[in-house]
Design an enzyme around this catalytic site. Structure first.
Site, short mmCIF file in Angstrom:
data_model
loop_
_atom_site.label_atom_id
_atom_site.label_comp_id
_atom_site.label_asym_id
_atom_site.label_seq_id
_atom_site.Cartn_x
_atom_site.Cartn_y
_atom_site.Cartn_z
N ASP A 156 -9.22 8.84 -0.82
CA ASP A 156 -8.52 7.55 -0.87
C ASP A 156 -9.22 6.67 -1.90
OD1 ASP A 156 -7.05 5.14 -0.22
OD2 ASP A 156 -6.74 5.97 1.78
N ASN A 171 -0.36 12.34 0.30
CA ASN A 171 0.20 11.21 1.03
C ASN A 171 -0.01 9.87 0.34
OD1 ASN A 171 0.85 9.57 3.58
ND2 ASN A 171 -1.33 9.14 3.32
N TYR A 202 9.88 2.17 -6.25
CA TYR A 202 9.52 2.96 -5.06
C TYR A 202 10.57 4.02 -4.77
CZ TYR A 202 8.08 3.99 -0.25
OH TYR A 202 7.67 4.62 0.90
N LYS A 255 10.02 8.14 -4.94
CA LYS A 255 10.17 9.01 -3.78
C LYS A 255 11.28 10.03 -3.97
CE LYS A 255 6.76 7.31 -1.41
NZ LYS A 255 5.55 8.12 -1.16
N ILE A 308 7.64 3.38 9.89
CA ILE A 308 6.49 3.79 10.68
C ILE A 308 5.53 2.60 10.80
CG2 ILE A 308 4.63 5.48 10.91
CD1 ILE A 308 7.46 6.71 10.88
N THR A 336 2.70 0.96 10.27
CA THR A 336 1.51 1.06 9.43
C THR A 336 1.28 -0.27 8.73
OG1 THR A 336 2.75 1.76 7.46
CG2 THR A 336 1.97 3.51 8.95
#
Length: 253
Positions: free
Chosen positions: A38, A91, A157, A161, A190, A192
């Site tokens: 990360d 990810n 974005y 994707k 989700i 997050t």
């Protein structure tokens, strides 16, 4: 829990938080050694602590996936520590800045594409060469429901994707007879930090997102993690090139 990945090695990019953290821990619970990559290191090292609490092993490597040298360093450290690479969950990603297409800045476009799409390509470029030599491996890329349908106000974005899904299918076809499988997960909403940033933690805005989910709630990072684990497992041995929605029925509505 059965140690189906005993002595195997997994790399998880974007592993310090959210879906990445949940997946890193899920790999560890199945016996895998986990390399957490990360560009931001969680100061409390919660991912690593959760891996160790699950009885697993792993370590953190700082990595900007848009930089080829960072990616090769992660893989080199994985091989130095464990001598192999069996799984990768690519990810790492950002949502970018919300703006309609004509107001999206070039800087926002280029940064979002660099991390979300070029980063996945760079990761696979280096992961695949090792897995092909081994004759075995599984890669899961993190796309999004925004890779399957459009969303107003997020042109970079959405484009990134959609690109991840196309790249996943291409790599899957190229490696189908080489012992390597490549799939993608497409999360819906989700719970997050990314969703917190998008909604501003505004309860009204959050409810608007919940209302778009046929299942009637946000998803949890662990629910995406379990999909990744399945796609990497032998139970998914006949699955490659698939973009799996984990979205509470969003795109079915």
């Amino acid at each position: 829990m059965e140690k189906i990945f005993e002595n195997k090695v997994a790399i998880v990019t974007g592993g310090s938080f959210g879906i990445g953290r949940a997946t890193a821990v899920a790999f560890a619970k199945r016996g895998a050694n986990v390399v957490i990559a990360d560009w931001i290191e969680d100061e409390e090292q919660l991912t690593l602590k959760q891996i160790e609490a699950a009885g697993g092993n792993g370590f953190f490597v700082k990595c900007d996936v848009s930089k080829p040298g960072d990616i090769t360093a992660v893989i080199d450290k994985a091989f130095s520590a464990y001598g192999r690479l069996d799984f990768a969950f690519n990810n790492a990603g950002i949502e970018g800045i919300s703006a309609v297409t004509q107001e999206c800045t070039q800087d926002n476009w280029e940064r979002t594409i660099a991390i979300n799409l070029t980063g996945v390509w760079l990761c696979m470029k280096h992961e695949l060469s090792h897995m092909i030599r081994q004759g075995r491996g599984a890669i899961v890329n993190c796309a999004s429901v925004a890779g399957l349908i459009g969303f107003a106000g997020l042109p970079a974005y959405v484009a990134s994707k959609h690109g991840v899904i196309g790249l996943t299918k291409t790599a899957a076809l190229e490696t189908a007879k080489l012992g390597v499988r490549v799939n993608a997960v497409c999360p819906g909403v989700i719970r997050t930090a990314m969703i917190d940033r998008i909604t501003g933690k505004d309860k009204v805005v959050e409810q608007q997102f919940v209302n778009m989910e046929p299942i009637g709630r946000f998803g949890e990072p662990e629910e995406v993690a379990e999909a990744v684990i399945w796609l990497c497992s032998d139970e998914a041995s006949f699955v490659t090139g698939h973009a799996m929605p984990v979205d509470g029925g969003w795109i079915a509505a």
